[in-house]
Write an enzyme that holds these catalytic residues in place. Structure first.
Site, PDB file in Angstrom:
ATOM      1  CD  GLU A  33       3.384   5.315  10.902  1.00 35.69           C
ATOM      2  OE1 GLU A  33       4.332   5.144  11.108  1.00 35.69           O
ATOM      3  OE2 GLU A  33       2.503   4.197  11.048  1.00 35.69           O
ATOM      4  CG  ASP A  81      -1.524   4.682   2.985  1.00 34.42           C
ATOM      5  OD1 ASP A  81      -2.364   4.212   1.950  1.00 34.42           O
ATOM      6  OD2 ASP A  81      -1.519   3.806   3.942  1.00 34.42           O
ATOM      7  CG  HIS A  86      -0.834   9.536   7.791  1.00 32.02           C
ATOM      8  ND1 HIS A  86      -0.468   9.659   9.233  1.00 32.02           N
ATOM      9  CD2 HIS A  86      -0.903   8.285   7.381  1.00 32.02           C
ATOM     10  CE1 HIS A  86      -0.100   8.176   9.382  1.00 32.02           C
ATOM     11  NE2 HIS A  86      -0.383   7.611   8.577  1.00 32.02           N
ATOM     12  CB  THR A  87       2.909   9.727   3.358  1.00 35.36           C
ATOM     13  OG1 THR A  87       4.139  10.071   4.051  1.00 35.36           O
ATOM     14  CG2 THR A  87       2.646  11.079   2.695  1.00 35.36           C
ATOM     15  CG  ASN A  88       2.641   4.204   6.636  1.00 35.62           C
ATOM     16  OD1 ASN A  88       3.740   3.836   6.438  1.00 35.62           O
ATOM     17  ND2 ASN A  88       1.705   3.640   7.617  1.00 35.62           N
ATOM     18  CD1 TRP A 117      -8.435   6.455  14.181  1.00 37.86           C
ATOM     19  CD2 TRP A 117      -6.871   7.822  13.319  1.00 37.86           C
ATOM     20  NE1 TRP A 117      -8.305   6.363  12.851  1.00 37.86           N
ATOM     21  CE2 TRP A 117      -7.467   7.032  12.230  1.00 37.86           C
ATOM     22  CE3 TRP A 117      -5.780   8.484  12.958  1.00 37.86           C
ATOM     23  CZ2 TRP A 117      -7.113   7.225  10.934  1.00 37.86           C
ATOM     24  CZ3 TRP A 117      -5.575   8.948  11.586  1.00 37.86           C
ATOM     25  CH2 TRP A 117      -6.182   8.112  10.469  1.00 37.86           C
ATOM     26  CD  GLU A 121      -2.719   0.699   2.613  1.00 39.09           C
ATOM     27  OE1 GLU A 121      -3.434  -0.383   2.724  1.00 39.09           O
ATOM     28  OE2 GLU A 121      -3.238   1.805   3.276  1.00 39.09           O
ATOM     29  N   GLY A 174      -5.219  13.275  17.899  1.00 42.57           N
ATOM     30  CA  GLY A 174      -5.090  11.978  18.461  1.00 42.57           C
ATOM     31  C   GLY A 174      -6.691  11.492  19.234  1.00 42.57           C
ATOM     32  CD  GLU A 208      -5.099   7.126   6.086  1.00 44.14           C
ATOM     33  OE1 GLU A 208      -5.556   6.061   5.881  1.00 44.14           O
ATOM     34  OE2 GLU A 208      -4.239   7.370   6.857  1.00 44.14           O
TER      35      GLU A 208
END
Ligand SMILES: *[C@@H]1O[C@H](CO)[C@@H](O)[C@H](O)[C@H]1NC(C)=O
Ligand SMILES: *[C@@H]1O[C@H](CO)[C@@H](O)[C@H](O)[C@H]1NC(C)=O
Ligand SMILES: *[C@@H]1O[C@H](CO)[C@@H](O)[C@H](O)[C@H]1NC(C)=O
Length: 287
Positions: free
Chosen positions: A129, A102, A117-119, A194, A100, A198, A104
């Site tokens: 991340e 990502d 957010h990337t991963n 989350w 994957e 958070g 986000e």
């Protein structure tokens, strides 16, 4: 009899053809995966909107699977109070040990910044991340988000500017996604347990429905069909396929983003990895 009208209509047809290849239609390239009537394809297939309300979010995925691709998407994020919502654009294969890549976007209260957010996942393993603020308001207009994935490198680009590079370091024993075909996915959903600070800030349902818009989808990819990758290897046609790691100018741009807008990097999170950072962090100089 004059030929002028037919010439004019010929020119018109040519320009229409040109327009129709400049972006790929959402009708022909995607199907709705969830959310019932919430995903809407508009403007002859050029625009797609996703919506989220207290009953459901929504999502779509590409019909094609790709084994390597450059995917461009223009996205305009949920405006106003988007706290608790997550909008995504990613590539993913199927199954538990999936790969994957990502993007986000984690929503926020009005006036507060979104987090990008990337991963990268390989064989079901993520934990890579990196997060960024953006240097513009991503809700005011469409911006270009690009995933370039080839055998050498994965690049994440925002408006053509590289923000993250994930190199193929298999020769150093680091897994790299390169054997599972992936589809393009997008979704808008509630993650208020989350997503924003958070989970402290909850989704304000009085603001629903939340809407994110997608246009300008463009895929140059090696389409995976019955076990074969259909790829034009011509370096002039598919320059993205031959892209090596970033050149000097690209590195400079990425450096600018990472210095000024990066807010989280797993490669500097010693608390999270007390036994030592993941090995690629040392190899890339990210640590
Ligand atoms: C969801 O929103 C609708 C429309 O605002 C409202 O009528 C309904 O009560 C809400 N349902 C829940 C479970 O909050
Ligand atoms: C996004 O890309 C399209 C097509 O290349 C271009 O016309 C547009 O100006 C770009 N948008 C931004 C904000 O860079
Ligand atoms: C939302 O805004 C706050 C305050 O500026 C910031 O600390 C936070 O990182 C932002 N993003 C998210 C997703 O919480």
């Amino acid at each position: 009899m004059s030929i002028a009208p037919s010439l004019a209509s010929l020119l018109l047809i040519c320009s229409l053809l040109f327009l129709s290849v400049s972006a790929d239609s959402f009708y022909q390239n995607f199907y709705v995966t969830w959310g019932g009537e919430r995903p809407q394809v508009l403007q002859n297939g050029d625009l797609l909107t996703l919506s989220l309300d207290n009953a459901s979010g929504s999502g779509f995925e590409s019909i094609n699977e790709y084994l390597f691709a450059r995917i461009d998407m223009q996205i305009k994020l949920v405006p106003g109070n988007s706290a608790g919502t997550v909008t995504s654009f990613f590539l993913s294969s199927q199954g538990q040990l999936h790969d994957e890549i990502d993007f986000e976007f984690l929503g926020n209260l009005s006036g507060d910044p979104y987090i990008l957010h990337t991963n990268v996942f390989c064989q079901g393993q993520g934990n890579k991340e990196q997060q960024f603020y953006l240097w513009f308001d991503p809700t005011a207009d469409f911006h270009n988000y690009t995933i370039l994935w080839n055998p050498q490198v994965i690049l994440f680009l925002v408006d053509g500017i590289p923000i993250r590079e994930f190199k193929n370091l298999e020769s150093n024993g680091i897994p790299y996604p390169k054997s599972q075909a992936m589809r393009v996915h997008s979704s808008l959903w509630n993650a208020d347990d989350w997503a924003t600070r958070g989970g402290l800030v909850k989704t304000d349902w009085s603001q629903a429905p939340f809407i994110a818009s997608y246009k300008g989808f463009r895929a140059s990819g090696c389409v995976w069909l019955s076990g074969n990758s259909n790829c034009n290897n011509d370096v002039d046609v598919n320059t993205w396929l031959w892209q090596q790691q970033l050149d000097y100018a690209g590195q400079g741009q990425m450096q600018w983003v990472q210095t000024n807008y990066m807010i989280y990097n797993y490669c500097t999170d010693f608390k999270r990895f007390p036994q030592g950072l993941p090995p690629e962090c040392y190899l890339t100089g990210d640590a």
